[in-house]
Write a protein that holds these residues in place. Structure first.
Motif, PDB file in Angstrom:
ATOM      1  N   GLY A 195      37.299  78.205  52.029  1.00  0.00           N
ATOM      2  CA  GLY A 195      37.574  76.896  52.580  1.00  0.00           C
ATOM      3  C   GLY A 195      36.974  76.702  53.969  1.00  0.00           C
ATOM      4  O   GLY A 195      36.159  77.508  54.437  1.00  0.00           O
ATOM      5  N   ARG A 196      37.369  75.642  54.619  1.00  0.00           N
ATOM      6  CA  ARG A 196      36.814  75.304  55.927  1.00  0.00           C
ATOM      7  C   ARG A 196      37.078  76.390  56.972  1.00  0.00           C
ATOM      8  O   ARG A 196      36.193  76.743  57.751  1.00  0.00           O
ATOM      9  N   ILE A 197      38.314  76.886  57.004  1.00  0.00           N
ATOM     10  CA  ILE A 197      38.663  77.867  58.030  1.00  0.00           C
ATOM     11  C   ILE A 197      37.944  79.191  57.788  1.00  0.00           C
ATOM     12  O   ILE A 197      37.417  79.798  58.723  1.00  0.00           O
ATOM     13  N   SER A 198      37.881  79.637  56.546  1.00  0.00           N
ATOM     14  CA  SER A 198      37.215  80.911  56.259  1.00  0.00           C
ATOM     15  C   SER A 198      35.732  80.852  56.613  1.00  0.00           C
ATOM     16  O   SER A 198      35.162  81.817  57.130  1.00  0.00           O
ATOM     17  N   ARG A 199      35.083  79.698  56.364  1.00  0.00           N
ATOM     18  CA  ARG A 199      33.668  79.563  56.712  1.00  0.00           C
ATOM     19  C   ARG A 199      33.461  79.637  58.225  1.00  0.00           C
ATOM     20  O   ARG A 199      32.489  80.239  58.713  1.00  0.00           O
TER      21      ARG A 199
END
Length: 336
Positions: free
Chosen positions: A13-17
């Motif tokens: 998701g956004r945070i992991s990226r």
């Protein structure tokens, strides 16, 4: 190029990226990679978890299975980690949950202010996201978790009594950066701090643009956040990107004074990383670096607030977050 450390980042998701990017950009001796096959953990030195709430515990399972230290951003209640505290301790690894924004850096600041012997009277936290365009809400992180957040009953401690409130209870008008806003009680993820402080009041509020509660309720009534329509609504609401703020306000009241920490992250509409990604992903990147370098020596289950008393760790984490353009300001005020 030979890397000193390898960091596996779980999530897509956004945070992991953003976590993946910050690890690789800030550290020439670290290779962070997206975890797609759990067998790759055999050669990893650290796991950073950034999974959605319903599967968040999977990171802890993998850390225990492969005996790898874990820095976790996943939206998992503290009680789940605490229930497995003995198992974590026996494994010989270090597990640091709640390494995000709120819970995360907010807990860390609370830990710093409450580690002194001075009696804490009250703790009040506000956190949220806004846009300079006041009638727009920036959906900046996991859409499904954000929707769930506004359905949950929250527990607040008010004048020594624990009370439960439905979503959107405790409505209050707010104003930040000239933007009309509103706040309401929200689940916090740092209730365990209460046991360490003895504060008679502990409240957490989520900040949203003015009119958000009405918008959410109407959307629910039309079934826009139902399982059948969730993907469609997510695509539509996330499609438009505008400038955005993520903010946090942490107030700790002592006899005769109060300490207020203010955090602010900003991103322009066309920036690659939004304000929530910046302030959230910078925390595990900084904590992971400290853990890999041996500056965090504790083993077992360790919450961020438990590390804040160490001045070296405290300053290193604050500096790491500030590198992403996050403003962090501490003010002391006399009580009226």
């Amino acid at each position: 190029m030979k890397f000193r450390y390898k960091v596996a980042v779980a999530g897509d998701g956004r945070i992991s990226r953003a976590v993946l990017h910050f690890f690789n950009r800030q550290n020439r001796d670290i290779r962070a990679f997206s975890l797609e096959n759990e067998k790759d953990l055999r050669n990893a030195d650290l796991i950073t978890g950034a999974l959605a709430g319903e599967i968040g515990e999977r990171c802890l399972d993998l850390a225990l299975k492969y005996r790898k230290d874990l820095v976790d951003v996943s939206d998992v209640d503290p009680e789940i980690y605490q229930a497995r505290g003995k198992e974590i301790g026996k494994s010989g690894i270090t597990v640091i949950p709640g390494c995000g924004f709120c819970p995360g850096i907010v807990n860390f600041l609370l830990g710093r202010e409450t580690c002194s012997p001075v009696r804490v009277l009250e703790i009040h936290v506000k956190a949220g996201s806004l846009s300079p365009q006041g009638d727009y809400f920036p959906f900046l992180w996991c859409f499904e978790d954000l929707i769930l957040e506004h359905r949950l009953v929250s527990s607040q401690i008010i004048s020594g009594r624990k009370k439960r409130f439905p979503a959107f209870a405790g409505y209050r008008r707010e104003k930040y950066f000239g933007i009309e806003a509103e706040s309401y009680y929200s689940a916090s993820g740092f209730e365990n701090i209460l046991d360490k402080t003895g504060a008679r009041s502990l409240t957490c509020r989520v900040v949203r643009p003015s009119g958000f509660a009405a918008f959410f309720r109407f959307s629910e009534s039309y079934g826009l956040f139902s399982p059948e329509r969730m993907a469609e609504s997510k695509a539509f609401l996330e499609r438009i990107r505008r400038a955005n703020y993520t903010l946090g306000e942490v107030e700790v009241v002592f006899p005769g004074k109060r300490i207020v920490w203010f955090l602010k992250s900003f991103s322009a509409a066309r920036e690659k990383w939004n304000s929530m990604q910046k302030i959230t992903a910078s925390v595990p990147a900084a904590v992971g670096r400290l853990l890999l370098d041996g500056k965090i020596e504790r083993k077992g289950l360790v919450f961020l607030e438990d590390l804040a008393a160490d001045k070296t760790i405290f300053q290193a984490l604050i500096d790491g977050v500030k590198k992403q353009g996050v403003t962090i300001v501490r003010r002391e005020k006399r009580n009226a």
